[in-house]
Design a protein around this motif. Structure first.
Motif, PDB file in Angstrom:
ATOM      1  N   ARG A  19       0.848  -1.115  -0.055  1.00 29.30           N
ATOM      2  CA  ARG A  19       0.009   0.192   0.421  1.00 29.30           C
ATOM      3  C   ARG A  19       0.847   0.995  -0.341  1.00 29.30           C
ATOM      4  O   ARG A  19       1.441   1.595   0.887  1.00 29.30           O
ATOM      5  N   CYS A  21       0.741   5.027   0.610  1.00 29.82           N
ATOM      6  CA  CYS A  21      -1.166   6.182   0.854  1.00 29.82           C
ATOM      7  C   CYS A  21      -0.213   7.745   1.320  1.00 29.82           C
ATOM      8  O   CYS A  21       0.966   7.978   2.447  1.00 29.82           O
ATOM      9  N   TRP A  32      -8.594   7.188   0.794  1.00 29.96           N
ATOM     10  CA  TRP A  32      -7.674   6.490   0.256  1.00 29.96           C
ATOM     11  C   TRP A  32      -6.903   5.322   0.461  1.00 29.96           C
ATOM     12  O   TRP A  32      -6.978   4.174  -0.340  1.00 29.96           O
ATOM     13  N   TYR A  35      -9.836   2.970  -0.555  1.00 32.25           N
ATOM     14  CA  TYR A  35      -9.620   2.140  -1.692  1.00 32.25           C
ATOM     15  C   TYR A  35      -8.634   0.882  -1.909  1.00 32.25           C
ATOM     16  O   TYR A  35      -8.607   0.176  -2.748  1.00 32.25           O
ATOM     17  N   GLU A  36      -7.621   1.295  -0.946  1.00 34.54           N
ATOM     18  CA  GLU A  36      -6.492   0.317  -1.154  1.00 34.54           C
ATOM     19  C   GLU A  36      -6.795  -1.460  -0.714  1.00 34.54           C
ATOM     20  O   GLU A  36      -6.756  -1.638  -1.452  1.00 34.54           O
ATOM     21  N   ARG A  37      -7.438  -0.857   0.067  1.00 35.38           N
ATOM     22  CA  ARG A  37      -8.020  -2.177   0.506  1.00 35.38           C
ATOM     23  C   ARG A  37      -8.982  -3.214  -0.003  1.00 35.38           C
ATOM     24  O   ARG A  37      -9.292  -4.301  -0.311  1.00 35.38           O
ATOM     25  N   ASP A  40      -7.127  -4.379  -2.617  1.00 34.36           N
ATOM     26  CA  ASP A  40      -6.453  -5.838  -2.716  1.00 34.36           C
ATOM     27  C   ASP A  40      -7.666  -6.808  -1.969  1.00 34.36           C
ATOM     28  O   ASP A  40      -7.425  -8.108  -2.466  1.00 34.36           O
ATOM     29  N   ARG A 178       0.213  -2.334  -9.046  1.00 33.67           N
ATOM     30  CA  ARG A 178      -1.139  -2.206  -8.571  1.00 33.67           C
ATOM     31  C   ARG A 178      -1.624  -0.780  -8.737  1.00 33.67           C
ATOM     32  O   ARG A 178      -3.498  -1.281  -8.750  1.00 33.67           O
ATOM     33  N   LEU A 179      -1.466   0.064  -8.559  1.00 37.22           N
ATOM     34  CA  LEU A 179      -2.130   1.526  -8.831  1.00 37.22           C
ATOM     35  C   LEU A 179      -2.277   1.754 -10.529  1.00 37.22           C
ATOM     36  O   LEU A 179      -2.773   3.033 -11.009  1.00 37.22           O
TER      37      LEU A 179
END
Length: 207
Positions: A19, A21, A32, A35-37, A40, A178-179
């Motif tokens: 992650r 941030c 944010w 969103y990252e969770r 995942d 991942r982004l």
């Protein structure tokens, strides 16, 4: 530089799991993190939802620029396109690039991904998007819409080659794997406005 998903698997349709941030106000940081969770836990659905929201936003922005009434129907159709094509295809394409070039690091890895984007994914997506806008969103029908898309495609793709390689270099060199699909969706927001104005009925402004 982030040139590839080094040592990261694609298990479960995921590319990487770290992650990132950036510094931001606490409420934004919480959003944010959520969103990252979601990335995942549900990578495919999250990327599709992101693409859908940004595609609808592209239509609303294009409507404003073309000085025509905002249409919930058009925004919904573009959101549908983002959900069923842009998000899923971008997710799948990034997985394919990871499998093909995951072991190629540094500048050669970036160059290989950028070339693949420019030669394969970009032109295919632009042509299909123009066809969808012309045939479905603008209600021209399959035959007329396809003809309009083919006519608009050469100039649209020429512009794409002036914009997207730079975005691809930034993504593959600096954005965590991942982004990358959400990053491309954000760039596609602006590009979507251009495509809508190019293929849309409200082409009152030169793009």
């Amino acid at each position: 530089q982030q040139s590839g998903a080094r040592g990261r698997g694609t298990r479960g349709g995921r590319i990487g799991s770290e992650r990132h941030c950036p510094r931001m106000p606490r409420p934004a940081a919480r959003l944010w993190a959520a969103y990252e969770r979601a990335l995942d836990d549900h990578p495919f659905a999250t990327r599709s939802a992101t693409a859908a929201l940004l595609a609808a936003a592209s239509e609303l922005t294009a409507s404003t620029l073309a000085r025509r009434r905002r249409s919930a129907r058009r925004a919904a159709l573009l959101a549908l396109w983002g959900a069923v094509w842009s998000g899923p295809s971008g997710h799948t394409w990034q997985l394919a690039l990871h499998r093909a070039f995951g072991r190629v690091e540094g500048r050669p890895g970036v160059a290989a991904r950028v070339a693949a984007d420019a030669a394969v994914y970009g032109p295919a997506t632009n042509l299909l998007t123009l066809a969808f806008i012309s045939a479905v969103v603008d209600r021209r029908g399959m035959k007329q819409g396809t003809s309009a898309a083919l006519a608009a495609f050469p100039s649209a793709q020429a512009r794409a080659w002036r914009v997207w390689p730079a975005a691809s270099v930034a993504a593959y060199a600096f954005v965590p794997p991942r982004l990358r699909t959400p990053f491309f969706n954000c760039v596609a927001y602006g590009w979507g406005v251009a495509l809508i104005l190019t293929g849309g009925r409200g082409r009152k402004k030169k793009v």
